[in-house]
Design a protein around this motif. Structure first.
Motif, PDB file in Angstrom:
ATOM      1  N   LEU A  56     -27.607  48.967  40.935  1.00 58.82           N
ATOM      2  CA  LEU A  56     -28.376  50.168  41.279  1.00 58.82           C
ATOM      3  C   LEU A  56     -29.459  49.845  42.299  1.00 58.82           C
ATOM      4  CD1 LEU A  56     -28.701  51.770  37.731  1.00 58.82           C
ATOM      5  CD2 LEU A  56     -27.552  52.791  39.696  1.00 58.82           C
ATOM      6  N   ASP A  57     -30.109  48.712  42.136  1.00 61.14           N
ATOM      7  CA  ASP A  57     -31.143  48.302  43.085  1.00 61.14           C
ATOM      8  C   ASP A  57     -30.545  48.045  44.469  1.00 61.14           C
ATOM      9  OD1 ASP A  57     -33.052  48.457  41.126  1.00 61.14           O
ATOM     10  OD2 ASP A  57     -33.032  46.316  40.654  1.00 61.14           O
ATOM     11  N   LEU A  58     -29.354  47.459  44.503  1.00 57.43           N
ATOM     12  CA  LEU A  58     -28.685  47.208  45.777  1.00 57.43           C
ATOM     13  C   LEU A  58     -28.381  48.531  46.490  1.00 57.43           C
ATOM     14  CD1 LEU A  58     -27.294  45.242  47.763  1.00 57.43           C
ATOM     15  CD2 LEU A  58     -25.221  45.497  46.388  1.00 57.43           C
ATOM     16  N   CYS A  59     -27.911  49.507  45.734  1.00 54.00           N
ATOM     17  CA  CYS A  59     -27.635  50.826  46.317  1.00 54.00           C
ATOM     18  C   CYS A  59     -28.913  51.485  46.813  1.00 54.00           C
ATOM     19  CB  CYS A  59     -26.950  51.724  45.292  1.00 54.00           C
ATOM     20  SG  CYS A  59     -25.290  51.183  44.817  1.00 54.00           S
ATOM     21  N   LEU A  66     -24.222  55.828  53.679  1.00 54.19           N
ATOM     22  CA  LEU A  66     -23.445  56.762  52.867  1.00 54.19           C
ATOM     23  C   LEU A  66     -22.747  56.104  51.681  1.00 54.19           C
ATOM     24  CD1 LEU A  66     -21.839  59.058  55.609  1.00 54.19           C
ATOM     25  CD2 LEU A  66     -23.942  59.398  54.296  1.00 54.19           C
ATOM     26  N   LEU A  67     -22.108  54.972  51.897  1.00 53.98           N
ATOM     27  CA  LEU A  67     -21.360  54.329  50.819  1.00 53.98           C
ATOM     28  C   LEU A  67     -22.249  53.978  49.621  1.00 53.98           C
ATOM     29  CD1 LEU A  67     -18.732  53.254  49.721  1.00 53.98           C
ATOM     30  CD2 LEU A  67     -19.110  51.126  50.986  1.00 53.98           C
ATOM     31  N   PRO A  68     -23.435  53.409  49.832  1.00 52.28           N
ATOM     32  CA  PRO A  68     -24.299  53.152  48.669  1.00 52.28           C
ATOM     33  C   PRO A  68     -24.676  54.421  47.908  1.00 52.28           C
ATOM     34  CG  PRO A  68     -25.023  51.857  50.541  1.00 52.28           C
ATOM     35  CD  PRO A  68     -23.970  52.790  51.055  1.00 52.28           C
ATOM     36  N   ARG A  69     -24.781  55.551  48.597  1.00 51.14           N
ATOM     37  CA  ARG A  69     -25.078  56.807  47.903  1.00 51.14           C
ATOM     38  C   ARG A  69     -23.941  57.190  46.965  1.00 51.14           C
ATOM     39  NH1 ARG A  69     -27.479  60.800  52.670  1.00 51.14           N
ATOM     40  NH2 ARG A  69     -28.866  59.268  53.648  1.00 51.14           N
ATOM     41  N   GLY A  74     -21.975  57.170  41.103  1.00 54.27           N
ATOM     42  CA  GLY A  74     -21.106  56.781  40.008  1.00 54.27           C
ATOM     43  C   GLY A  74     -21.813  55.898  38.993  1.00 54.27           C
ATOM     44  N   LEU A  75     -22.619  54.951  39.487  1.00 51.49           N
ATOM     45  CA  LEU A  75     -23.305  54.037  38.586  1.00 51.49           C
ATOM     46  C   LEU A  75     -24.318  54.747  37.695  1.00 51.49           C
ATOM     47  CD1 LEU A  75     -23.940  50.963  40.946  1.00 51.49           C
ATOM     48  CD2 LEU A  75     -22.079  51.325  39.317  1.00 51.49           C
ATOM     49  N   LEU A  76     -24.937  55.794  38.230  1.00 50.19           N
ATOM     50  CA  LEU A  76     -25.911  56.541  37.441  1.00 50.19           C
ATOM     51  C   LEU A  76     -25.260  57.269  36.265  1.00 50.19           C
ATOM     52  CD1 LEU A  76     -28.207  58.039  40.229  1.00 50.19           C
ATOM     53  CD2 LEU A  76     -28.802  56.272  38.558  1.00 50.19           C
ATOM     54  N   LYS A  77     -23.938  57.440  36.351  1.00 50.45           N
ATOM     55  CA  LYS A  77     -23.199  58.079  35.254  1.00 50.45           C
ATOM     56  C   LYS A  77     -22.416  57.045  34.454  1.00 50.45           C
ATOM     57  CE  LYS A  77     -24.270  62.310  36.529  1.00 50.45           C
ATOM     58  NZ  LYS A  77     -25.059  63.227  35.679  1.00 50.45           N
ATOM     59  N   ALA A  78     -22.818  55.789  34.539  1.00 52.63           N
ATOM     60  CA  ALA A  78     -22.054  54.709  33.917  1.00 52.63           C
ATOM     61  C   ALA A  78     -21.903  54.882  32.407  1.00 52.63           C
ATOM     62  CB  ALA A  78     -22.704  53.365  34.230  1.00 52.63           C
ATOM     63  N   LEU A  94     -18.558  64.888  49.142  1.00 50.75           N
ATOM     64  CA  LEU A  94     -18.627  66.144  49.894  1.00 50.75           C
ATOM     65  C   LEU A  94     -19.940  66.246  50.660  1.00 50.75           C
ATOM     66  CD1 LEU A  94     -17.113  68.699  47.347  1.00 50.75           C
ATOM     67  CD2 LEU A  94     -16.067  67.856  49.461  1.00 50.75           C
ATOM     68  N   ASP A  95     -21.035  65.861  50.014  1.00 48.49           N
ATOM     69  CA  ASP A  95     -22.335  65.879  50.694  1.00 48.49           C
ATOM     70  C   ASP A  95     -22.339  64.916  51.884  1.00 48.49           C
ATOM     71  OD1 ASP A  95     -23.293  67.718  48.888  1.00 48.49           O
ATOM     72  OD2 ASP A  95     -24.249  66.223  47.594  1.00 48.49           O
ATOM     73  N   CYS A  96     -21.769  63.736  51.683  1.00 50.92           N
ATOM     74  CA  CYS A  96     -21.723  62.736  52.755  1.00 50.92           C
ATOM     75  C   CYS A  96     -20.840  63.206  53.903  1.00 50.92           C
ATOM     76  CB  CYS A  96     -21.213  61.407  52.201  1.00 50.92           C
ATOM     77  SG  CYS A  96     -22.364  60.572  51.083  1.00 50.92           S
ATOM     78  N   ASN A  97     -19.766  63.900  53.581  1.00 51.08           N
ATOM     79  CA  ASN A  97     -18.887  64.409  54.624  1.00 51.08           C
ATOM     80  C   ASN A  97     -19.617  65.373  55.539  1.00 51.08           C
ATOM     81  OD1 ASN A  97     -16.161  64.851  55.829  1.00 51.08           O
ATOM     82  ND2 ASN A  97     -16.459  66.909  55.032  1.00 51.08           N
ATOM     83  N   GLY A  98     -20.467  66.210  54.953  1.00 53.39           N
ATOM     84  CA  GLY A  98     -21.260  67.123  55.767  1.00 53.39           C
ATOM     85  C   GLY A  98     -22.224  66.391  56.690  1.00 53.39           C
TER      86      GLY A  98
END
Length: 231
Positions: A56-59, A66-69, A74-78, A94-98
């Motif tokens: 989580l700290d690395l992200c 975008l990739l760390p987001r 996903g990790l926050l819902k581990a 979807l947010d990142c795609n925008g």
């Protein structure tokens, strides 16, 4: 000066296109992109050691990318079930795609408009030239017609000068955006697989020690260095 006024709209479209290209190249190639292989390898290494907080700290340390987001979502819902993890990943993608594709579509439109404005300027210039020739004496008709055609064709040339680089930039940015989106989807899939397998989890794991809500604060004291964005 007046005979070149028909070039002004084309020049304006060129300036707008240049501004969009500069902003999108900076964002897509540098601000939002990251070396996905290096980043995912680090995340997987941390999770393999059971260090969820470290992942989580690395992200958080690379939150501008975008990739760390996506991985962080996903990790926050581990600690949740797989459906919630998958939903969080999909929403973040979807947010990142925008963020990734915004304003890129305008480039194709600007290229088409610049070409059409060039054609319109040429036709308008030729009409004006023929009108001038119609009222001129025989000695100056040829000279006036040649000058008028030369000025009119400048519109077509300038339109193509704007349109061709703009279309090239559109193609390059679209290709890069698609590549980044592929990396996000692959990263989301790998994150889901890691969390589904619970490779970080054993009987000694204690989720109460993982600061899900304090990731932003934890990142400020983390010694993890940001990974340089991939070109």
């Amino acid at each position: 000066m007046g005979q070149h006024l028909h070039l002004l709209p084309i020049a304006i479209t060129g300036v707008i296109a240049a501004a969009i290209i500069w902003e999108r190249v900076t964002a897509v190639f540098f601000k939002l992109a990251i070396d996905s292989k290096v980043f995912m390898a680090q995340v997987e290494g941390l999770l393999a050691k059971g260090n969820l907080q470290g992942a989580l700290d690395l992200c958080a340390a690379n939150e501008s990318k975008l990739l760390p987001r996506v991985v962080r979502a996903g990790l926050l819902k581990a600690a949740r079930d797989e459906s919630e993890i998958k939903t969080a990943l999909e929403i973040t993608i979807l947010d990142c795609n925008g963020l990734l594709t915004q304003r890129i579509g305008y480039l194709a439109m600007i290229a088409n408009v610049a070409t059409l404005l060039g054609l319109l300027g040429t036709i308008a210039g030729l009409i004006a030239s023929f009108k001038a020739v119609a009222s001129a004496d025989a000695a100056t008709k040829q000279s006036l017609l040649a000058d008028g055609i030369s000025v009119s064709m400048n519109a077509t040339a300038l339109g193509l000068i704007v349109a061709i680089p703009t279309m090239i930039a559109f193609s390059v940015l679209t290709g890069k955006s698609n590549k980044v989106m592929d990396e996000l989807e692959k990263g989301a899939g790998r994150t889901l697989a890691m969390l589904h397998a619970r490779i970080y989890q054993d009987e000694a794991d204690d989720f109460s020690k993982v600061s899900f809500d304090g990731v932003e604060q934890a990142s400020t004291t983390s010694n993890v260095k940001s990974i340089k964005g991939a070109a």
